[in-house]
Motif scaffolding. Structure first.
Motif, PDB file in Angstrom:
ATOM      1  N   CYS A  24       0.858  -1.189   0.000  1.00 45.85           N
ATOM      2  CA  CYS A  24       0.000   0.000   0.000  1.00 45.85           C
ATOM      3  C   CYS A  24       0.891   1.235   0.000  1.00 45.85           C
ATOM      4  O   CYS A  24       1.776   1.376   0.839  1.00 45.85           O
ATOM      5  CB  CYS A  24      -0.899  -0.011   1.230  1.00 45.85           C
ATOM      6  SG  CYS A  24      -1.839   1.514   1.420  1.00 45.85           S
ATOM      7  N   CYS A  27       0.126   3.342   3.526  1.00 52.85           N
ATOM      8  CA  CYS A  27       0.480   2.911   4.882  1.00 52.85           C
ATOM      9  C   CYS A  27       1.523   1.798   4.904  1.00 52.85           C
ATOM     10  O   CYS A  27       1.993   1.422   5.974  1.00 52.85           O
ATOM     11  CB  CYS A  27      -0.762   2.472   5.663  1.00 52.85           C
ATOM     12  SG  CYS A  27      -1.403   0.869   5.187  1.00 52.85           S
ATOM     13  N   ALA A  29       1.155  -1.381   4.214  1.00 58.24           N
ATOM     14  CA  ALA A  29       0.643  -2.747   4.441  1.00 58.24           C
ATOM     15  C   ALA A  29       0.914  -3.585   3.196  1.00 58.24           C
ATOM     16  O   ALA A  29       0.836  -3.085   2.077  1.00 58.24           O
ATOM     17  CB  ALA A  29      -0.850  -2.703   4.727  1.00 58.24           C
ATOM     18  N   CYS A  38      -6.796  -1.024   0.311  1.00 59.47           N
ATOM     19  CA  CYS A  38      -6.027  -1.506   1.450  1.00 59.47           C
ATOM     20  C   CYS A  38      -6.951  -1.801   2.638  1.00 59.47           C
ATOM     21  O   CYS A  38      -7.752  -0.948   3.023  1.00 59.47           O
ATOM     22  CB  CYS A  38      -4.989  -0.459   1.832  1.00 59.47           C
ATOM     23  SG  CYS A  38      -4.066  -0.895   3.324  1.00 59.47           S
ATOM     24  N   SER A  40      -6.128  -2.065   5.595  1.00 57.80           N
ATOM     25  CA  SER A  40      -5.677  -1.339   6.778  1.00 57.80           C
ATOM     26  C   SER A  40      -6.099   0.123   6.730  1.00 57.80           C
ATOM     27  O   SER A  40      -6.625   0.645   7.709  1.00 57.80           O
ATOM     28  CB  SER A  40      -4.154  -1.449   6.881  1.00 57.80           C
ATOM     29  OG  SER A  40      -3.672  -0.615   7.915  1.00 57.80           O
ATOM     30  N   CYS A  41      -5.881   0.801   5.606  1.00 53.09           N
ATOM     31  CA  CYS A  41      -6.127   2.252   5.576  1.00 53.09           C
ATOM     32  C   CYS A  41      -7.115   2.685   4.504  1.00 53.09           C
ATOM     33  O   CYS A  41      -7.504   3.839   4.463  1.00 53.09           O
ATOM     34  CB  CYS A  41      -4.804   3.003   5.406  1.00 53.09           C
ATOM     35  SG  CYS A  41      -4.182   2.962   3.714  1.00 53.09           S
TER      36      CYS A  41
END
Ligand SMILES: [Zn+2]
Lengths: 136, 402
Positions: A24, A27, A29, A38, A40-41
């Protein structure tokens, strides 16, 4: 030699075979499969990032019951490759708890999984022990 | 108007095991009708039905059940949430009551699994001519389960336990086998368990290895079964008769979580973080702390899973699950008895029924109706389930005067 194709797209073949993640751009990831965004973000920008080919065995199991066509027993594991978790089998070792130890150092290794009707070989990967176990 | 307090008015589980002559609907109906009778109410009183059957998720078990026990026109929610399906059904009924949409609701979970193989791991469709073509999100040209690690349940949960051992130490094959020994020993007091046979440590360690360090008796037992619960708002409960009020069990917390993003959860499902978050939310909702718990039914789908959940549920200090187990705390005469029903390893694991069956066990102790395996004076308990994918349900239950 016939044509070779990686078992999964994130295995990069060639002089120095290695794994490559979709990282990503927001971030950092890392994902081995294709992602829409992503997890995560939420970012949607990704770039390729090479993964360390050496790592430490963080978890494993020795699987004795598996789907037809999969030779057993085999060692399934999670390997910490410089902070990125990788799922892979531990190969080129005896599959028992005397030879496979948590915390052991391992490195990426490739092998031919099989060939298709055109003679194209599928190349898979695993991680092999870097050192022989004590007393071996 | 939103309401806060919700109670379990009636609850039932069928015998777990093999029921060759009963189909899914028979088992669901048996559990549902008995739960209604246990609560002293009927289908006509229900304002909502939530039902789960994972293997037949497309078949609408809720409506099939209504045809057998009462088509009253109420909303039906068919839920599917892996091994947390039963807990999700219960939580759906609880939410409907909390939202003020109805006063009484029924949750049912049912599964027929006897004879099913190990769960997880999928194959690929075969064509006549075999030519490698990158396929799916990994661009794979052949089956990866088994070649790139494992996706099967025994393998995943074995790694979860081994990872805990790597991090904190002391988690040996024998230790995991001793957890299983405890649960099989507990099951001897449970007449509804699929297996109620005591097993020695040698028998457990010497049995067929499925995924090291889990041998067959350390894995959940596939079986048939159903469980159902009737839930009621506190307001409505006050209008019911004294016997119904006395036997009602308070749902002090009802929580459902999913796996939040963690670096490693992409390659090994993380059953820890979502359980820790569910537990902390449940303790906060209920005002109960882990030291208050008189018993815990947790998701021991494998012996390796039970160990990590001692820690995840806060039953011990972080990283102390091994010494906590070794202290004897989780045996039925210990400080925090865990899986006095026998757990999934011996009571059995009919997937969608499990979430409600765990609550059935806790309720019976709180009502002092658990017979030979009664934990004396139990007033508060916790039920936990997890489904890979991942979903986690935690319920805190209390005996309290309505
Ligand atoms: Zn991101």
């Amino acid at each position: 030699m016939g044509r070779q194709i990686p078992l999964v797209e994130y295995l990069v073949l060639g002089e120095e075979p290695h794994l490559e993640a979709n990282e990503c751009s927001s971030c950092g990831a890392r994902y081995f499969d294709r992602r829409n965004a992503c997890a995560s973000c939420g970012g949607t920008g990704f770039h390729k990032a090479p993964i360390d080919s050496e790592g430490v065995l963080r978890a494993f199991t020795i699987v004795s019951m598996a789907a037809p066509g999969i030779p057993v027993p085999f060692v399934a594991s999670v390997i910490d490759c410089g902070g990125t978790s990788v799922r892979a089998n531990v190969i080129n070792t005896t599959p028992d708890p005397e030879h496979v130890k948590l915390g052991m150092k391992v490195r990426l290794a490739t092998y031919v999984v099989g060939a298709d009707d055109d003679g194209t070989e599928a190349v898979g990967f695993g991680f092999e022990p870097l050192e022989e176990p004590d007393g071996a | 108007m939103a309401r806060d307090d919700v109670w379990i008015l009636g609850i039932h589980m069928t015998k777990f095991g093999k029921h060759p002559n009963l189909d899914t609907v028979d088992l669901a109906a048996e559990a549902a009708l008995a739960a209604l009778a246990d609560g002293g109410v009927s289908m006509k009183d229900m304002g909502v039905l939530a039902a789960g059957n994972l293997m037949g998720a497309a078949n609408g078990i809720g409506q099939q059940l209504q045809k057998q026990i009462g088509q009253t026109g109420i909303p039906v929610y068919n839920v599917a949430n892996a091994c947390a399906t039963g807990a999700t059904a219960l939580r759906t009924a609880v939410m409907a009551i909390k939202a003020g949409e109805c006063e009484l609701g029924l949750a049912v979970g049912v599964e027929k699994l006897a004879g099913a193989g190990l769960l997880g791991g999928g194959g690929r469709p075969k064509s006549d001519r075999n030519v490698y073509e990158p396929h799916g999100r990994y661009g794979s040209v052949a089956t990866i389960d088994g070649r790139v690690g494992t996706e099967t349940m025994p393998g995943v949960f074995a790694q979860v336990g081994m990872e805990y051992g790597h991090k904190h130490g002391g988690a040996t094959f024998e230790l995991f086998a001793r957890i299983s020994e405890k649960n099989h020993s507990h099951s001897t007091l449970n007449p509804l368990a699929a297996y109620s046979k005591k097993m020695t440590l040698d028998q457990i360690m010497g049995d067929v290895m499925i995924a090291y360090p889990n041998t067959r008796p350390m894995c959940s037992a596939n079986c048939d079964g159903a469980a159902a619960a009737v839930v009621v708002s506190g307001e409505k409960l006050k209008t019911l008769d004294p016997t119904q009020r006395r036997r009602a069990v308070k749902v002090s917390a009802s929580v459902l979580t999913t796996d939040p993003w963690e670096e490693a959860c992409q390659v090994l499902p993380d059953v820890n973080t979502l359980t820790r978050q569910a537990a902390s939310q449940a303790y906060e909702q209920s005002g109960v702390s882990p030291e208050d718990l008189d018993l815990v039914e947790l998701h021991d789908c494998f012996a390796t899973a039970e160990l990590v959940h001692y820690d995840n549920l806060g039953l011990c200090a972080e990283g102390e699950a091994v010494p906590f187990f070794e202290s004897g705390a989780t045996w039925r005469d210990g400080r925090t008895p865990v899986n006095v029903s026998g757990g999934l390893e011996s009571k059995g694991h009919p997937i969608a029924a499990t979430g409600i069956a765990n609550i059935w066990e806790v309720c019976h102790h709180l009502r002092e109706e658990a017979g030979d395996r009664q934990i004396e004076g139990a007033t508060v308990g916790l039920a936990h389930v997890i489904g890979l994918g991942s979903a986690c349900g935690v319920h805190v239950l209390e005996r309290a005067a309505a």
